[in-house]
Design an enzyme around this catalytic site. Sequence first.
Site, mmCIF file in Angstrom:
data_model
loop_
_atom_site.group_PDB
_atom_site.id
_atom_site.type_symbol
_atom_site.label_atom_id
_atom_site.label_comp_id
_atom_site.label_asym_id
_atom_site.label_seq_id
_atom_site.Cartn_x
_atom_site.Cartn_y
_atom_site.Cartn_z
ATOM 1 N N ASP A 182 37.811 32.217 10.552
ATOM 2 C CA ASP A 182 36.910 32.838 11.539
ATOM 3 C C ASP A 182 35.841 31.832 11.984
ATOM 4 O O ASP A 182 35.844 30.680 11.570
ATOM 5 C CB ASP A 182 36.267 34.106 10.962
ATOM 6 N N HIS A 494 46.311 31.363 8.685
ATOM 7 C CA HIS A 494 45.369 32.284 9.331
ATOM 8 C C HIS A 494 44.108 31.484 9.657
ATOM 9 O O HIS A 494 43.131 31.477 8.911
ATOM 10 C CB HIS A 494 45.056 33.460 8.403
ATOM 11 N N ASP A 536 53.852 32.536 4.754
ATOM 12 C CA ASP A 536 53.363 31.588 5.755
ATOM 13 C C ASP A 536 53.420 32.266 7.119
ATOM 14 O O ASP A 536 54.347 32.053 7.899
ATOM 15 C CB ASP A 536 54.205 30.312 5.740
ATOM 16 N N GLU A 545 45.119 32.162 4.670
ATOM 17 C CA GLU A 545 43.937 31.750 5.421
ATOM 18 C C GLU A 545 43.440 30.412 4.857
ATOM 19 O O GLU A 545 43.909 29.962 3.813
ATOM 20 C CB GLU A 545 42.821 32.811 5.332
#
Length: 567
Positions: A182, A494, A536, A545
Site C-alpha cells: 500500500d 501484492h 503467488d 505481499e
Amino acid sequence: MNMKKFILIVITFSYLFIQTLYAQGEIKLNQIGFYPDSPKIAVVPGDMGGEFQVIDVETGETVYVSALHAPKSWEFSGEQVSLADFSDLTMPGRYRVIHETAGSSYEFEISDEIFRELSKASIKAYYFNRASTELKEEHAGIWARPMGHPDNVVYIHESAASTERPEGTVISSPKGWYDAGDYNKYAVNSGISTYTLMAAYEHFPEYYKQLSLNIPESENGKPDILDEIRWNLDWLLTAQDPHDGGVYHKVTTKNFAGVVMPHETTADRYAVMKSTSGTLNFAAVMAVAYRIYDSYDPIFAAKAIAAAKRAWDWAVQNPEQYYIQPPDIQTGAYGDRNLSDEFDWAAAELYITTREAKYWNARNFHEINVGIPSWSYVRPLAWVSLAHHRDKLTAASDIDLIEQRIIEQGDELLEEVQRSAYGITMGRYERDFVWGSNGVIGNHSLMLLQAYRVTGDETYLNAARANLDYILGRNATGYSFVTGFGSKPPMFPHHRQSAADGNVDPVPGFVVGGPQPGQQDGCEYPSDLPATTFLDHWCSYSTNEVAINWNAPLVYLIGALEFYSSP
Ligand SMILES: [Ca+2]
Ligand SMILES: [Ca+2]
Ligand SMILES: [Ca+2]
C-alpha cells in the site's frame, strides 16, 4: 564437422538429456547458490534413500556423489524429506543436484560474492518504495515512474488534534517509504525497519561503504545505504509534533488505494493520532541515527538525538496512549497493547548514544529476556544494540548479562535447526508460520548472527546461512521468495506498483510475506498446512505481499553473509 563442434553438440545433448529426464525444482535448494566454503544442502522429497549426484551443467559431468541423509518428517509441510549434503564441493561453477527417483534441482552457482546482487537489490527495494519522488529511468530502469504522494499537504486528523494544531491544520510530511503493497506511512513499522537497516550499517560499515546502489545519491560520497535510510528518517522527523514531542502514528489516506500507480492516487492524506508506540519507535530510531550519521552530517545527527529525547519524555508522560483506529480510517492499524518492550528498546538506544545512566536505570534489564523481533515486539533490538556496543558501555550496564542473553537466544534457535527436517529454525516457536513468516525467519537469522558475533562460533553463522537457503528455495513451496531472484520467484506480489505498472516482471528485491495457514484474504490455496499455504497471486495479501519490515532482516542477513564470506 570439427571436433570442437562435435563436443559442443554432445555437451548440449547431454545437458538437454539431463533437463528432460529429471523434472526441475523437485529437489529444493538455494536457487542462487553458495559460497565455495559454505555448507551446501539440498532437500530431497520422499524417503527413497540412495545416492544423489551433483552435475556440472557446462560439461554434463558428475562432480560429486554421496548418500542422502536418513529421511525425517516435517510436520509443517506434511512431508518426509532427506537432506543431500554436498558441502565438500567447493569448485566454483554452475551445477544441478539430481537423484534418479526424486528428480533434479534448479541450476545454481558456487561462487564468491554469490549474494552481492541480491544484497544491493534488497536495499534498492526501498528506493522503489520511496514516496514523494519521481523514479528516473537511469536508476529505476523499466520500473521508472512519476512522483507520487508529495505529502506537502497533510491534514491533522481529528484524532491528532491539539491546541496548537487543531483538526484540519495543514502540515508538510514528505518523503519516507511506502510501508508495503500500500501507499501509507506508519511510524511503528518504520521503527523496526529503519533500525534494522541502520544496524546492518553499524555492524558492517566496511561492507556498506563500498556498496553502490545506483540511486540518485550514489555520487554524493556517502554510503548509499545511509542515503536510502535517510529518505525515511527525513519523513519520520516530520511526524513529530514540534509543540510537544509526540509522534503521529501514521500518515495515511482514509482507505487503501485501488490497484493503481502512486501518482494516480489523489485522496487526501492525514496525520492520525499520536501514539506511545509510534513515539517510542521514533525515540529509538533517532537515538541510533545520531550514532550512524554524526560523522557524515553532524547537524542532522544533533537534530535526531534532540528529537529522540523529546519523544522519550513525551512517552514517559503519556505511557498508555495506545493507538485506537478512528472509525473513518481503514488503513493498517499496527495496534499494540504491550509497550514494555518499546520502552526497553528506546531506553537502551538512548543509553548507548547518550551514556546517561538514567536511561539504563529507567528499565530493569536484568529481569527481561530476548525473543524474536517483530514490529510489535522490539525488546530484542535493545539486546542487539547493547551487544554491539557492549565493550564501550558505562559501568551502569552489565556485559556478562548482555552476552548471556544473546547466546541463550541463539542456542534456542539452534535446537530447532538440529531437530528440523529442513535444517532451519522455522517451527521453533508456535507463531513462526504467521503473517510475514519470511520476516520471522529473517529475524531468527538476525538473532543467530548476534550469537555468532558474540561467540565466533560458526554453528550460528551456518544456521543463518541455512535460513537464507530456505528463503531462496530450500522450502516446501519450491519458490525463491524474493522477486527477481532465483529460478522460480514470485511474479504476482501484492504490491500495487508491480501490479499496476504494465511490466511483466515485478519490482525486484522484495521478499514476499511467505507461507502461513491463516488464509485471511479468502483466496483459493493449494494447501492448509503452515509451510505450504502460499499463493503467488495478487489476491494473496496474507502470503504474497511485500513490506519494509520483512525486507529489513533480509538486508541484514545477506549483508552479514557477504561481509563474513569476503575472501
Ligand atoms: Ca551515496
Ligand atoms: Ca510491544
Ligand atoms: Ca507488473
